[in-house]
Design a protein around this motif. Structure first.
Motif, short mmCIF file in Angstrom:
data_model
loop_
_atom_site.label_atom_id
_atom_site.label_comp_id
_atom_site.label_asym_id
_atom_site.label_seq_id
_atom_site.Cartn_x
_atom_site.Cartn_y
_atom_site.Cartn_z
N LEU A 106 0.21 11.30 -0.07
CA LEU A 106 -0.54 9.99 1.64
C LEU A 106 -0.17 8.68 1.05
CD1 LEU A 106 -4.06 12.22 1.18
CD2 LEU A 106 -2.06 12.17 2.91
N PHE A 107 -0.42 7.61 0.03
CA PHE A 107 -0.15 6.74 0.05
C PHE A 107 1.86 6.49 -0.06
CE2 PHE A 107 0.51 2.75 -2.45
CZ PHE A 107 -0.58 1.36 -1.77
N ALA A 108 2.30 7.38 -0.27
CA ALA A 108 4.02 6.47 -0.10
C ALA A 108 4.20 7.04 1.43
CB ALA A 108 4.82 7.07 -1.31
N PHE A 109 3.75 7.81 1.73
CA PHE A 109 3.97 8.25 3.40
C PHE A 109 3.10 7.33 4.33
CE2 PHE A 109 3.51 11.79 6.60
CZ PHE A 109 4.47 11.77 7.30
N ALA A 110 1.76 6.57 3.86
CA ALA A 110 2.18 4.92 4.70
C ALA A 110 2.94 3.77 4.25
CB ALA A 110 0.38 4.97 4.03
N ILE A 111 3.28 3.42 2.89
CA ILE A 111 4.40 2.95 2.93
C ILE A 111 5.06 3.26 3.33
CG2 ILE A 111 5.80 1.87 1.08
CD1 ILE A 111 2.98 1.87 -1.09
N ILE A 112 6.29 4.47 3.42
CA ILE A 112 7.13 4.77 4.55
C ILE A 112 7.39 4.53 6.02
CG2 ILE A 112 8.76 6.23 4.87
CD1 ILE A 112 7.70 7.72 1.46
N GLU A 113 5.60 4.77 6.49
CA GLU A 113 5.89 4.75 8.21
C GLU A 113 6.02 3.03 8.08
OE1 GLU A 113 5.76 6.37 10.66
OE2 GLU A 113 6.52 8.57 9.18
N HIS A 114 5.20 2.62 7.66
CA HIS A 114 5.34 0.81 7.31
C HIS A 114 6.35 0.25 6.97
CE1 HIS A 114 3.90 -3.28 7.23
NE2 HIS A 114 4.91 -3.56 6.15
N VAL A 115 7.00 0.69 6.35
CA VAL A 115 8.64 0.29 6.17
C VAL A 115 9.18 0.35 7.90
CG1 VAL A 115 10.62 0.11 5.09
CG2 VAL A 115 8.90 -0.57 3.85
N ASN A 116 8.89 1.87 8.04
CA ASN A 116 9.87 2.35 9.00
C ASN A 116 9.61 1.34 10.17
OD1 ASN A 116 11.30 4.10 10.22
ND2 ASN A 116 9.13 5.08 11.30
N TYR A 117 8.55 1.11 10.20
CA TYR A 117 8.61 0.49 11.58
C TYR A 117 8.89 -1.13 11.94
CZ TYR A 117 5.66 4.57 13.41
OH TYR A 117 5.00 5.61 13.77
N TYR A 118 7.96 -1.81 10.83
CA TYR A 118 8.48 -2.96 10.57
C TYR A 118 9.05 -3.95 9.91
CZ TYR A 118 3.43 -3.15 11.61
OH TYR A 118 2.14 -2.71 12.95
N HIS A 119 10.40 -3.14 9.56
CA HIS A 119 11.31 -3.82 8.50
C HIS A 119 12.37 -2.64 9.06
CE1 HIS A 119 8.65 -6.10 6.22
NE2 HIS A 119 8.15 -5.06 6.21
N ILE A 120 13.15 -1.72 8.12
CA ILE A 120 14.08 -0.48 8.13
C ILE A 120 13.38 0.03 9.27
CG2 ILE A 120 16.29 -0.12 6.76
CD1 ILE A 120 14.83 -2.04 4.63
#
Length: 171
Positions: free
Chosen positions: A122-136
């Motif tokens: 879950l934590f990795a999924f959240a980080i990936i979503e954050h990266v997907n929206y705010y970075h790459i």
């Protein structure tokens, strides 16, 4: 062209919000229906990671909703400064919440209860979503988008990241 973009944006924001709702319903059902899942789903660390994921998905859905509303009105510019300020705040607050999540991760590593892997997922999924929206941009759904990804030979900035960067340059 405008109709295609509008449909795409509509599917993006409704998809994010539907996923958020579906995840919450499934979470609730699994905690109620089977006691075996309760040990994984109810610890504070798992709830924290789940709420963080849901929070970030809601942000993504809200961004796509704002873009859809713009296109629906025939506007193809970046979001208004007030809206972009909100996303700057959300990005920063997400980073704080992710740092707190790493504290949970450190604790989980020391204690290593049975919900450790669920928390990490879950934590990795959240980080990936954050990266997907705010970075790459990490999500490439259609064959056309995958071809474009291969041709550009790598990842590109997400649309929100580009808007936030442009806002910073204008200041």
């Amino acid at each position: 062209m405008q109709n295609k973009v509008r449909k795409k944006l509509f599917s993006l924001f409704t998809g994010e919000w539907f996923a958020t709702l579906l995840f919450a319903v499934l979470w609730f059902l699994y905690t109620q229906l089977d006691e075996g899942f309760e040990a994984y789903l109810t610890p504070v660390s798992s709830i924290y990671a789940f709420v963080l994921l849901e929070w970030i998905l809601l942000q993504g859905g809200y961004y796509w909703f704002l873009k859809w509303r713009q296109v629906k009105r025939g506007v193809f510019s970046q979001l208004a400064d007030k809206q972009l300020r909100l996303f700057v705040f959300l990005k920063r607050s997400n980073l704080v919440l992710i740092v707190i999540g790493f504290l949970f991760l450190a604790y989980q590593c020391m204690v290593f209860p049975k919900e450790f892997y669920w928390f990490v997922f879950l934590f990795a999924f959240a980080i990936i979503e954050h990266v997907n929206y705010y970075h790459i941009r990490l999500s490439y759904m259609s064959v056309e988008e995958i071809r474009e990804f291969i041709q550009q030979k790598g990842f590109r900035s997400s649309l929100l990241a580009k808007e936030l960067k442009k806002r910073n340059k204008q200041r």
